[in-house]
Design a protein around this motif. Sequence first.
Motif, PDB file in Angstrom:
ATOM      1  N   ALA A   1       0.909  -1.284  -0.007  1.00 26.67           N
ATOM      2  CA  ALA A   1       0.098  -0.021   0.152  1.00 26.67           C
ATOM      3  C   ALA A   1       0.848   1.249  -0.201  1.00 26.67           C
ATOM      4  CB  ALA A   1      -0.928  -0.048   1.181  1.00 26.67           C
TER       5      ALA A   1
ATOM      6  N   ASN B   1     -12.100   4.527  -1.374  1.00 28.27           N
ATOM      7  CA  ASN B   1     -11.836   5.955  -1.127  1.00 28.27           C
ATOM      8  C   ASN B   1     -12.635   6.909  -2.369  1.00 28.27           C
ATOM      9  OD1 ASN B   1      -9.581   4.465  -1.840  1.00 28.27           O
ATOM     10  ND2 ASN B   1      -8.640   6.275  -2.094  1.00 28.27           N
ATOM     11  N   GLN B   2     -13.134   6.198  -3.181  1.00 26.59           N
ATOM     12  CA  GLN B   2     -13.579   6.983  -4.466  1.00 26.59           C
ATOM     13  C   GLN B   2     -15.124   6.982  -4.536  1.00 26.59           C
ATOM     14  OE1 GLN B   2     -12.263   4.437  -7.764  1.00 26.59           O
ATOM     15  NE2 GLN B   2     -10.242   5.467  -7.793  1.00 26.59           N
TER      16      GLN B   2
ATOM     17  N   PRO C   1      -8.999   1.639   3.518  1.00 30.58           N
ATOM     18  CA  PRO C   1      -8.637   2.651   2.306  1.00 30.58           C
ATOM     19  C   PRO C   1      -7.856   1.923   1.069  1.00 30.58           C
ATOM     20  CG  PRO C   1      -7.003   2.885   4.168  1.00 30.58           C
ATOM     21  CD  PRO C   1      -7.986   1.833   4.519  1.00 30.58           C
ATOM     22  N   ARG C   2      -8.290   2.626   0.129  1.00 32.18           N
ATOM     23  CA  ARG C   2      -7.573   2.174  -1.350  1.00 32.18           C
ATOM     24  C   ARG C   2      -7.627   0.687  -1.531  1.00 32.18           C
ATOM     25  NH1 ARG C   2      -4.101   5.546   1.347  1.00 32.18           N
ATOM     26  NH2 ARG C   2      -3.161   3.801   2.425  1.00 32.18           N
ATOM     27  N   THR C   3      -8.864   0.249  -1.065  1.00 34.05           N
ATOM     28  CA  THR C   3      -9.092  -1.275  -1.237  1.00 34.05           C
ATOM     29  C   THR C   3     -10.493  -1.513  -1.948  1.00 34.05           C
ATOM     30  OG1 THR C   3      -7.915  -1.721   0.658  1.00 34.05           O
ATOM     31  CG2 THR C   3      -9.115  -3.371  -0.143  1.00 34.05           C
TER      32      THR C   3
ATOM     33  N   LEU D   1     -12.609   1.558  -5.747  1.00 34.96           N
ATOM     34  CA  LEU D   1     -11.678   1.493  -4.596  1.00 34.96           C
ATOM     35  C   LEU D   1     -12.922   2.269  -3.427  1.00 34.96           C
ATOM     36  CD1 LEU D   1      -8.286   2.311  -5.890  1.00 34.96           C
ATOM     37  CD2 LEU D   1      -9.314   0.374  -5.201  1.00 34.96           C
TER      38      LEU D   1
END
Lengths: 406, 236
Positions: A16, B141-142, B96-98, B139
């Motif tokens: 990440a 966070n989008q 996050p970012r997942t 994702l």
Amino acid sequence: MFITDLLEESYSAIFANKTRTALTVLGIVIGISSVIVMVSLGQGATSSIETNIESMGSNLITIMPGFQRTFSQVTSGRGSAQTLTIEDAQAILTEIPFVKNVAPELSRRYQIISKGKNTNTQVIGTVASYQDIKNVVIDEGSFISDQNVLNQAKVAVLGPTTRDDLFGEGANAIGETIRINGINFKVIGITKPKGGSSFGSQDDIVYVPITTAQKILAGVNYVSTISVQIQNSKLMNQAKLEITNLLLQRHNITDPQLADFNIVSQQDIIESASSIINTMTILLAAIASISLIVGGIGIMNMMMTTVTERTREIGLRRAIGAKKSDIGLQFLTESVMLTFLGGVIGIILGILISYGITFFTNTATKTSLFSIILAFSVSFLIGVIFGYWPAQKAAKLNPIEALRYE
Amino acid sequence: MIEVKNITKVYKTGDFENKVLKGISFSINEGEFVAIIGPSGSGKSTLMHILGCLDTPTTGQYFFEGKDVSRFSDDELAEIRKRKIGFVFQAFNLLPRTTVLRNVMLPLIYANVSRSKREKIAKKAIIDAGLKEKHFYRLSNQLSGGEMQRVAIARSLVNNPSIILADEPTGNLDSKTGEFVMQTFEKLNKEGRTIVLITHEKYIAENAKRKITIRDGEIIEDITNGISKSVQQIKE
């Protein structure tokens, strides 16, 4: 939790933040690769010395002169004794059963001249069996024969380097005449290159019959070394003992402390040379491992930051059913994965650097499976050691507080 | 299905004892939609943590499907949370970012559900929570706030929990998306899910069939479909 999930969770967490991961892993990479390079340099040196010594012949015992005992209180330097003779060598061959071969030699340095060129090199007076004992391989012509020794023939066998120095590189020297110490010798053979430099080049050398060396060149009747080849390497120690007894008896010495000769086996030389190099290797590897510890602290630092940053994530994982041990294991896996990654890259880099050293500086290196396995386990261990505390910190977080953490 | 009997919670800081819960008793049956209302500091969060098996009461008993879990160990509580409870938080708490799918599958990882089943279960839960197929690989966070909260609801559904605990689920949303999230809860309740909603806003609680009001660590009102139990009845 399946192990594959554990690995996947750790993997995605590590990647990440690629920059941070790369910089942290760099510490481990540098540590591991320097350990690999140091160890392979050390092992390279050891093995090149071993082959060097072994190229001088196998199952070899060397008898060298010891202190010259006089009737006065004055003791001359070690190696000054002039009591070893060709007859001693003969006696060893005939009286000790498991001796395969003996070769007495008289070695001196002389100025050697041929057709305007000249060089100064080692001249070894010896016998025919020397060729077999010391693994001398003839390239052209022949080695000194028993007949040459008997006749005190003025013939010489040249090493390839000496041949190059005297006649030009690769020139045909068989049948030519050289002057050693002002006396003409006929060149009858050239040896094959042997290489090796640690213990004096065996290529820059001239062999002559021992009788010629004694009577005509040096005017002495002793020899400087006797090389004894034993049939079996297991009999080395017994051979040393029996040769000592025989020579003591022949030299009329009763107290072994006062022996005028020294017996050194090839094994002794290899062992002492290797032990010096091993000490050096350990020292260098120890210095290199300091950088590993520094790298490990870097890992711990990153893991601590990660745990703090991901407090809420930890809280969530606990809320959806992760046990303390699941959380601890995940963070431990992450740190081990980091160090393992560093280990793999470090090993590859270390091997490449070792090859580079051999390629560019001609220094022998040897990367053994042992050092690779060692590096792997060390990097694994660093991950566990330096990841343990952060993992514990993560596992012990109170889920309620972790969920609320801002 | 769940029953708390006279539970108290006391926090000790040095010599000072802070009684957050002062003997609370009630039970919730399967299929209920209960709102626990109270101002901040009333102890409703502490109550939710105990109901959610994140914490244990100082005294009293908590029966979860007949089992007294009030003295369970940390690992045993984790097991209950894993199998029986779904959480929805005010701050969504998504990774996050997942991707949405990975977020929703997360509880199944700890429940040792096989990989092949996970995706199927998670996709169904995402649809059930009011999202579309196009959201699967977005994702986290989008997403918008309302979408994020529905992802969190989907996540709370995947282990097919006996009870869904929602802690101020609309607290970070504007009233319109908040309303939409509440509709999602109502829909899930109609499908037979038991839902416990914790909030300090009365109008949010209007969606629930039963409202339990607590203040200063005690229940002061318990209204089911407009019929109030007296405080005396509650104490019993």
